[in-house]
Design a protein around this motif. Structure first.
Motif, mmCIF file in Angstrom:
data_model
loop_
_atom_site.group_PDB
_atom_site.id
_atom_site.type_symbol
_atom_site.label_atom_id
_atom_site.label_comp_id
_atom_site.label_asym_id
_atom_site.label_seq_id
_atom_site.Cartn_x
_atom_site.Cartn_y
_atom_site.Cartn_z
ATOM 1 N N PHE A 5 0.838 -1.197 0.000
ATOM 2 C CA PHE A 5 0.000 0.000 0.000
ATOM 3 C C PHE A 5 0.876 1.251 0.000
ATOM 4 C CE2 PHE A 5 -2.170 -3.422 2.141
ATOM 5 C CZ PHE A 5 -3.477 -3.360 1.696
ATOM 6 N N LEU A 6 0.521 2.191 -0.851
ATOM 7 C CA LEU A 6 1.078 3.534 -0.795
ATOM 8 C C LEU A 6 0.157 4.363 0.091
ATOM 9 C CD1 LEU A 6 3.009 5.796 -1.756
ATOM 10 C CD2 LEU A 6 1.498 6.087 -3.740
ATOM 11 N N LEU A 7 0.679 4.880 1.199
ATOM 12 C CA LEU A 7 -0.131 5.615 2.173
ATOM 13 C C LEU A 7 0.158 7.107 2.068
ATOM 14 C CD1 LEU A 7 0.422 3.346 5.327
ATOM 15 C CD2 LEU A 7 -1.244 3.065 3.475
ATOM 16 N N VAL A 8 -0.892 7.889 1.799
ATOM 17 C CA VAL A 8 -0.758 9.345 1.738
ATOM 18 C C VAL A 8 -1.878 9.980 2.544
ATOM 19 C CG1 VAL A 8 0.386 9.315 -0.509
ATOM 20 C CG2 VAL A 8 -2.106 9.532 -0.403
ATOM 21 N N SER A 9 -1.637 11.183 3.006
ATOM 22 C CA SER A 9 -2.644 11.906 3.769
ATOM 23 C C SER A 9 -2.322 13.385 3.734
ATOM 24 C CB SER A 9 -2.682 11.400 5.220
ATOM 25 O OG SER A 9 -3.783 11.950 5.915
#
Length: 291
Positions: A5-9
């Motif tokens: 998973f590529l996690l961005v926020s």
């Protein structure tokens, strides 16, 4: 079997960093590894004090979604407190065309792969003075987010028999990834996490090796708190804050599914033997980056 998973926020409409992120993934030869993108809210910088969606908010929101979609992987997102109020609706923007792989999963369950599901819930609770909870530093958005979490989130979670990745914009209260104090002597210190999420996570982890009935929330991925990015945990639930992509921060999480008996050795056996599943999803990689 692995899932990455590529996690961005907390992008806050920084379109340049979305482009820079794709370029980084290509340059580092990491794009091929990514199976899914998870965006945990605050895609834009809408005014949550007077939450009336403007045309500018809608345009910017679509620009961010289109930019993330252009990375070329299935995108799952939830809204944050700086996203348009329309992003909390079932009809919220899903992508550029009918073949788009963009999903707003606020208040929804997503079955990713066999044995692994995601539950999403957006919005934020109020930021309060830690020693004086009645002192509101910034308001919740939507204003009833804490009560909505208490009412709706357990219903969603009870429907899932798989192991769960819980994606929220805010994290649980009183953990390192929701502590917004950049400086230890700040006055007043601010609590940005949710007591409801903390209660849910505490109830989902066994108190002893004999209690494994509710051990299925494996991860809580969140954003909202810009400074304390990183990894924490409540019991057996890992809590991950990738940091704000607005400032160039993101994370890559890799999970692998295999027989838990392989892990029942050494000191980790007491941590994992509580699980009532023969095959489980385990974190085999978590990397934090800055562009």
């Amino acid at each position: 079997m692995q899932c990455t998973f590529l996690l961005v926020s907390d992008i806050h409409h920084n379109l340049d960093n979305i482009k820079n992120l794709k370029a980084w993934l290509i340059q580092k030869d990491r794009l091929k590894d990514i199976n899914f993108i998870i965006a945990s809210g605050d895609l834009v910088d809408a005014d949550y004090i007077t939450p009336l969606t403007t045309e500018k908010d809608e345009i910017e929101f679509r620009e961010v979604i289109d930019g993330l979609e252009n990375i070329g992987k299935p995108l799952y997102y939830i809204p944050g407190n700086h996203d348009p109020d329309s992003s909390f609706l079932p009809s919220a923007y899903q992508g550029k065309n009918e073949n788009s792989k963009v999903t707003n999963f606020h208040n929804k369950i997503i079955n990713l792969v066999p044995g692994l599901s995601m539950v999403g819930f957006g919005g934020s609770t109020a930021g309060v003075a830690r020693n004086s909870p009645e002192q509101i530093i910034w308001p919740a958005f939507p204003r009833n987010t804490e009560s909505l979490l208490a009412e709706k989130l357990p219903i969603l979670l009870d429907k899932v028999e798989d192991e769960i990745i819980l994606v929220t914009h805010i994290g649980p209260s009183k953990v390192g990834t929701t502590d917004v104090d950049k400086f230890p002597l700040r006055d007043p210190p601010i609590e940005s996490g949710s007591s409801t999420i903390r209660d849910i996570l505490e109830k989902s982890t066994p108190l002893s090796s004999e209690d494994s009935s509710q051990c299925n929330i494996m991860f809580n991925i969140h954003g909202h708190s810009h400074f304390p990015f990183g990894l924490s945990h409540l019991g057996q639930t890992f809590i991950i804050n990738p940091g704000p992509l607005q400032d160039g921060r993101f994370a890559i999480l890799t999970l692998e599914n295999f027989n838990k008996e392989k892990l029942l050795i050494g000191e980790v056996k007491d941590f994992y033997k509580c699980s009532n599943r023969i095959n489980s999803w385990f974190m085999v990689g978590l990397e934090f980056f800055v562009l």
